[in-house]
Design a protein around this motif. Structure first.
Motif, PDB file in Angstrom:
ATOM      1  N   LYS A  19     -22.019   6.314  13.586  1.00 33.93           N
ATOM      2  CA  LYS A  19     -22.509   5.152  14.117  1.00 33.93           C
ATOM      3  C   LYS A  19     -22.555   5.383  15.793  1.00 33.93           C
ATOM      4  O   LYS A  19     -23.590   5.253  16.871  1.00 33.93           O
ATOM      5  CB  LYS A  19     -21.977   3.875  13.937  1.00 33.93           C
ATOM      6  CG  LYS A  19     -22.531   3.010  12.996  1.00 33.93           C
ATOM      7  CD  LYS A  19     -21.819   1.650  12.799  1.00 33.93           C
ATOM      8  CE  LYS A  19     -21.909   1.288  11.496  1.00 33.93           C
ATOM      9  NZ  LYS A  19     -20.992  -0.025  11.342  1.00 33.93           N
ATOM     10  N   ALA A  50     -19.358   2.530  27.551  1.00 35.98           N
ATOM     11  CA  ALA A  50     -17.814   1.755  26.646  1.00 35.98           C
ATOM     12  C   ALA A  50     -17.474   0.626  27.677  1.00 35.98           C
ATOM     13  O   ALA A  50     -16.885  -0.397  27.249  1.00 35.98           O
ATOM     14  CB  ALA A  50     -16.806   2.683  26.539  1.00 35.98           C
ATOM     15  N   GLY A  82     -18.328  -2.648  26.605  1.00 39.12           N
ATOM     16  CA  GLY A  82     -18.115  -2.739  25.158  1.00 39.12           C
ATOM     17  C   GLY A  82     -18.982  -2.417  24.144  1.00 39.12           C
ATOM     18  O   GLY A  82     -19.130  -2.479  22.935  1.00 39.12           O
ATOM     19  N   THR A 135     -19.994   0.431  21.724  1.00 40.63           N
ATOM     20  CA  THR A 135     -19.269   1.328  20.726  1.00 40.63           C
ATOM     21  C   THR A 135     -19.831   2.538  20.699  1.00 40.63           C
ATOM     22  O   THR A 135     -20.527   2.920  19.621  1.00 40.63           O
ATOM     23  CB  THR A 135     -18.765   0.712  19.546  1.00 40.63           C
ATOM     24  OG1 THR A 135     -18.206  -0.444  19.714  1.00 40.63           O
ATOM     25  CG2 THR A 135     -17.424   1.644  18.920  1.00 40.63           C
ATOM     26  N   ARG A 164     -15.958   5.453  23.000  1.00 46.13           N
ATOM     27  CA  ARG A 164     -15.092   4.615  22.623  1.00 46.13           C
ATOM     28  C   ARG A 164     -14.661   4.293  21.047  1.00 46.13           C
ATOM     29  O   ARG A 164     -13.792   3.932  20.899  1.00 46.13           O
ATOM     30  CB  ARG A 164     -15.990   3.220  23.024  1.00 46.13           C
ATOM     31  CG  ARG A 164     -15.361   1.821  22.939  1.00 46.13           C
ATOM     32  CD  ARG A 164     -15.598   0.849  23.759  1.00 46.13           C
ATOM     33  NE  ARG A 164     -14.610  -0.320  23.758  1.00 46.13           N
ATOM     34  CZ  ARG A 164     -15.200  -1.382  22.913  1.00 46.13           C
ATOM     35  NH1 ARG A 164     -16.233  -1.336  22.272  1.00 46.13           N
ATOM     36  NH2 ARG A 164     -14.223  -2.443  22.749  1.00 46.13           N
TER      37      ARG A 164
END
Lengths: 260, 215
Positions: free
Chosen positions: B10, B160, B163, B165, B169
């Motif tokens: 991901k 990152a 926030g 991802t 991160r």
């Protein structure tokens, strides 16, 4: 020049369209029955992403239970870092923050914090890889030594009172492990819960407790809310009280190995 | 690490997605502004506006631009820009400053005679650029553009900070859970190297195939 004019016009149209699209979407995201809570993954066991890609941790369980008790739909917003979380709360992008944040005098002056875990912390552990050098009995013996610390943390505030110590800022407190393991820093100054996590994984880590002055003491861990949101503060406080009374939070503590 | 394959995948998807979006935007905006600001086409006013833009885009660190795009711009405009869109927009804005300069330098390097010849033959501007000027300019600037695209790939780790991802991160999150920084950071470094190598191969192939006519 015609081609260029059309291209510029296309870019302006795309930008205007995007703004309109996002403006429409943003209205539907926040309503009275939704609780938008800021988190930042990568802070296990409080908040992290599991192997399936889902958020999990003590804080996630707590905030889910709080939202259920308040009959609100929970929306988690991962913002990556402390500064981003604080800015988002300030700008009303989120209703609250849950991120294992310690309640301190400093923070209480800027925001409301509803305590949901932990007792008063009167000392912070200073971690050493392997043996603590013989000549170090208290923090005052650490002249010219290098200590890893997370910027803007409570530990950073405490360390600033010891100007003879060289501080080494680390973006993530887990990076402190690398620094003490490879001798880049002499010690790491961390939260007691983090020290416990590190020591569980690496038994060779030794700790030295640094007593805190009353103004630096912490009063547990809290959910941050804007002081003006009186109704939300009351709602969250009531929900947390109910969860504590029913031992729900204590069960989460046991599940995630947090607490004494 | 094996248990985290799906989250790493991901992270890779987000990193490559952000890179593709920002590099397309950067190339598009950079090419357009580079053409407008070249010495044969741009008016003095337009050139100075574009210079101001490149000064701002290059002068502010990408990290700060991302924070501005996510927190300050939405507050000023009264809109809610999602984190991914804000971060990609900021990275594209920053990178476009560099591609504009690269493009402008490449076009300015084409001798005046080429433009005059096109004009004498009666080519419209679009044909001049498409058939004569840009192919020659690309030949000169291909290595610099390639370098900028590689730099952009590594800059995606800045996502990152608000926030998102992405790959770096994802690694930090695994470290926080498993407390094993060395193998995780080495794996992340290895993955970035693989992407850089793939991008390098594509750039080298394009240079040979399209720019130098070798097969």
């Amino acid at each position: 020049m015609k081609v260029i004019k059309y291209l510029l016009l296309a870019i302006v149209c795309i930008l205007a369209g995007s703004f309109y699209f996002f403006r429409t979407k943003s209205k539907s995201k926040k309503d009275g029955n939704t609780l938008v809570v800021g988190i930042a993954a990568g802070y296990a066991p409080w908040v992290s992403i599991n192997a399936q890609g889902d958020y999990e941790g003590f804080d996630i369980d707590v905030i889910n239970a709080v939202a259920n008790t308040m009959n609100k739909k929970l929306v988690l917003q991962d913002l990556g870092s402390m500064s981003a979380l604080l800015m988002a709360l300030d700008q009303n992008k989120i209703d609250a923050i849950i991120w294992g944040m310690s309640i301190t005098q400093d923070r209480l002056e800027r925001m409301a914090m509803v305590r949901y875990q932990g007792d008063t912390v009167k000392s912070f552990p200073l971690l050493f890889w392997g043996k603590i050098p013989n000549n170090i009995i208290t923090i005052n013996d650490m002249k010219n030594m290098t200590v890893c610390v997370e910027p803007s943390s409570s530990q950073d505030t405490v360390l600033s009172k010891y100007p003879f110590i060289n501080t080494m800022p680390v973006e993530k407190i887990d990076d402190a492990l690398l620094n003490i393991q490879y001798g880049k820093a002499d010690a790491a100054f961390v939260e007691p819960a983090i020290a416990k996590k590190f020591k569980n994984k690496y038994p060779e880590i030794q700790s030295l407790d640094v007593p805190l002055a009353p103004e630096n003491q912490e009063f547990g861990v809290g959910i941050c809310i804007r002081p003006a949101d009186k109704e939300l503060i009351k709602g969250v406080q009531n929900a947390v009280d109910a969860l504590l009374q029913n031992n729900v939070i204590q069960e989460f503590e046991a599940k995630w190995g947090i607490g004494s | 690490m094996i248990a985290y394959i799906s989250v790493i995948m991901k992270g890779i998807t987000v990193t490559l997605g952000a890179w593709l979006l920002t590099s397309c935007a950067s190339l598009l905006i950079g090419t357009l502004l580079g053409i407008i600001s070249c010495r044969y086409l741009g008016s003095a006013k337009l050139i100075s506006i574009i210079r101001m833009y490149t000064f701002v885009a290059k002068g502010i660190p990408a990290y700060v631009q991302i924070l501005i795009a996510y927190f300050i711009v939405p507050a000023l405009l009264g809109v809610n820009i999602p984190a991914f869109a804000a971060a990609c927009g900021a990275l594209a804005f920053c990178s476009s400053g560099y591609t504009t300069e690269i493009m402008r330098a490449g076009i300015n390097a084409i001798p005046r005679g080429q433009w005059d010849a096109c004009a004498t033959l009666g080519y419209p501007l679009s044909a001049q650029l498409k058939r004569i000027i840009l192919p020659q300019a690309f030949k000169t600037i291909a290595p610099a553009l390639g370098g900028e695209l590689e730099q952009l790939l590594k800059s995606t780790s800045l996502l990152a900070t608000i926030g998102i991802t992405e790959l770096t991160r994802t690694g930090m999150n695994i470290i926080s859970r498993e407390l094993n920084p060395v193998p995780v950071y080495l794996t992340i470094a290895g993955l970035y190297l693989v992407f850089s190598a793939m991008l390098g191969a594509v750039l080298m192939y394009s240079e040979r195939r399209f720019l130098y006519g070798q097969r």
